[in-house]
Scaffold this motif. Structure first.
Motif, mmCIF file in Angstrom:
data_model
loop_
_atom_site.group_PDB
_atom_site.id
_atom_site.type_symbol
_atom_site.label_atom_id
_atom_site.label_comp_id
_atom_site.label_asym_id
_atom_site.label_seq_id
_atom_site.Cartn_x
_atom_site.Cartn_y
_atom_site.Cartn_z
ATOM 1 N N GLU A 289 0.827 -1.208 0.000
ATOM 2 C CA GLU A 289 0.000 0.000 0.000
ATOM 3 C C GLU A 289 0.864 1.263 0.000
ATOM 4 O O GLU A 289 0.550 2.233 -0.680
ATOM 5 N N PHE A 459 -3.099 0.164 -2.791
ATOM 6 C CA PHE A 459 -3.358 1.474 -2.176
ATOM 7 C C PHE A 459 -4.814 1.891 -2.368
ATOM 8 O O PHE A 459 -5.454 2.403 -1.442
ATOM 9 N N THR A 462 -7.299 0.989 0.192
ATOM 10 C CA THR A 462 -7.373 1.723 1.460
ATOM 11 C C THR A 462 -8.395 2.847 1.408
ATOM 12 O O THR A 462 -8.653 3.481 2.428
#
Length: 487
Positions: A289, A459, A462
């Protein structure tokens, strides 16, 4: 042990210092893109606080901030009425479609499946023309305009703004120059893929009466259905006993109630993703991430943040992951949309077919609104025509559109790659070939490796809002499958 069997103290000290410098150099190589493109953290802070380097390398935000989220309060009577309307299928011509049918709360108020377009109309079998956008995070969407938002622009008509924009240079949109890009005279704001309305009330009006969506008929027909609804008494209590005497006024108030529901209910704008928690210093990003975050911001790599701004506002509002502007990306034509079976049909975004006032402004043809990336990992249809169904496909489009176009576009009868095949030839010059990574050429190395793309996808995960105790009553009821107005 003899002295010569081990390094001298001076040598050990030298080796230790070299190891420390090597560690710091590696850490700085990791964080350098953040130093360059994250304005909340000045370079001097990184150089003089090695602990910050350590925190970032371990997935923490070294400089957490306090995010200013919308206040959470009980829904007003108007918003509660809007919630009932949002889930009421009987308002549609078929009696089988509500607002929630296309804007499912279990799917971030976006489409519930992976079909390119939804089906609606009088029999529930009429296909749409565009992928359904999410209704989330529209409470801060600016109205449609052309050019920067300033006092001078606000006194100009739309036509005057367009005239001023002729010949204006296009600035490169990089993660380091988003503010500069905002000063371009470019279309921005508005709702729908083409920005043709400015308020949530107007937005709700469109699908309700659209013949291939809810197809509710006339205001008189909608008023008749509302008069026998379980919540008809709420209309009388809110607007007086004569509310049903004027169908147009009644429908207008119903649309306003739908808008109030979306404004007041926190499930439409919770700002409860792990990225929000990371910004506040309450969560960590794992290695993939964090790498994806740096790639997202790196103009030489993903450059995603140039359009999908990931920084909080100066006053602490959480980022919306959009600059609200319009882009012509030249995504491939989607044969799954029935309208595209007509070779002469083109969806030109700002130029039509649904928006009419910019039809003659050919430099805007093919431009579509940049959507928020919040909750993007929950979607299964991407871009205005729903041509892609996974985030890896989306990133492959950006990565190979120009370096290896035969991987993206079909070939014509002569075997030539039909690049930008979802636009007429006359409008293909509008496609963005300036902003990285779309400024590469055939045969050049793509900006991203496969692992880079996987890291960016990590990423993007998230950005998914997490369920919490503040989910609205309406959302919880709908999740349980027992909402009283799903009739």
């Amino acid at each position: 042990m003899f002295r010569h069997d081990r390094p001298s103290r001076r040598l050990r000290r030298t080796l230790g210092v070299a190891a420390v410098f090597a560690l710091l150099a590696g850490a700085y190589a990791l964080i350098e893109p953040v130093v360059a493109f994250y304005p909340l953290i000045p370079l001097a802070a990184w150089l003089h606080h090695p602990a910050d380097t350590w925190r970032l390398a371990h997935g923490e935000n070294p400089h957490p901030i306090r995010l200013m989220r919308p206040p959470v309060a009980p829904l007003s009577a108007m918003a509660r009425l809007g919630r009932d309307l949002f889930y009421d299928r009987t308002l549609s011509g078929s009696g089988r479609m509500s607002c929630a049918s296309c804007h499912s709360p279990q799917h971030a108020f976006g489409p519930p499946g992976n079909a390119a377009v939804m089906l609606g109309g009088p029999d529930g079998q009429s296909p749409g023309y565009r992928a359904v956008p999410s209704l989330m995070y529209l409470e801060r969407q600016p109205p449609f305009s052309v050019g920067p938002d300033n006092a001078v622009n606000e006194t100009l008509t739309l036509r005057q703004k367009i005239v001023r924009s002729v010949g204006a240079p296009r600035l490169t949109k990089t993660a380091g120059d988003t503010a500069g890009t905002a000063h371009n005279l470019v279309p921005q704001g508005g709702l729908f893929w083409d920005g043709r309305v400015n308020t949530l009330q107007q937005q709700a009006d469109g699908p309700l009466f659209n013949t291939f969506e809810m197809d509710a008929g006339s205001p008189q027909q909608v008023a008749a259905r509302l008069a026998v609804s379980p919540y008809a008494g709420d209309f009388r209590r809110l607007f007086g006993p004569g509310i049903f005497d004027n169908p147009n006024f009644l429908v207008s108030e119903a649309l306003l109630a739908l808008a109030r529901y979306q404004i007041e209910d926190p499930s439409f704008h919770p700002y409860r993703s792990r990225y929000d928690a990371w910004l506040a210093g309450k969560a960590r990003l794992d290695d993939a991430e964090l790498r994806g975050y740096l790639l997202f911001n790196d103009p030489a790599k993903g450059d995603c943040a140039a359009c999908h701004v990931d920084r909080p506002t100066p006053d602490g509002l959480p980022p919306l992951f959009t600059d609200h502007q319009y882009e012509a990306l030249g995504v491939p034509r989607n044969p799954a949309i029935p309208a595209n079976r007509n070779p002469h049909y083109y969806d030109l975004g700002l130029c039509g077919p649904f928006r009419k006032d910019l039809a003659r402004q050919h430099r805007y043809c093919g431009l579509f609104l940049t959507p928020t990336l919040r909750n993007v990992a929950t979607r299964h249809t991407f871009f205005h025509n729903g041509v892609y169904h996974t985030l890896m496909q989306v990133l492959a489009f950006y990565n190979f559109r120009d370096t290896d176009p035969e991987r993206i576009y079909p070939r014509d009868a002569q075997g030539r790659v039909e690049k930008f095949n979802d636009l007429p030839a006359a409008d293909r010059g509008n496609v963005d070939t300036v902003d990285p990574p779309l400024n590469r050429h055939a045969g050049e190395h793509p900006a991203l490796t496969r692992r880079d793309m996987q890291d960016i996808v990590a990423f993007l995960g998230t950005l998914t809002d997490r369920p919490d105790a503040q989910a609205s009553v309406g959302e919880k009821a709908n999740m349980s499958g027992h909402h009283k107005n799903e009739r």
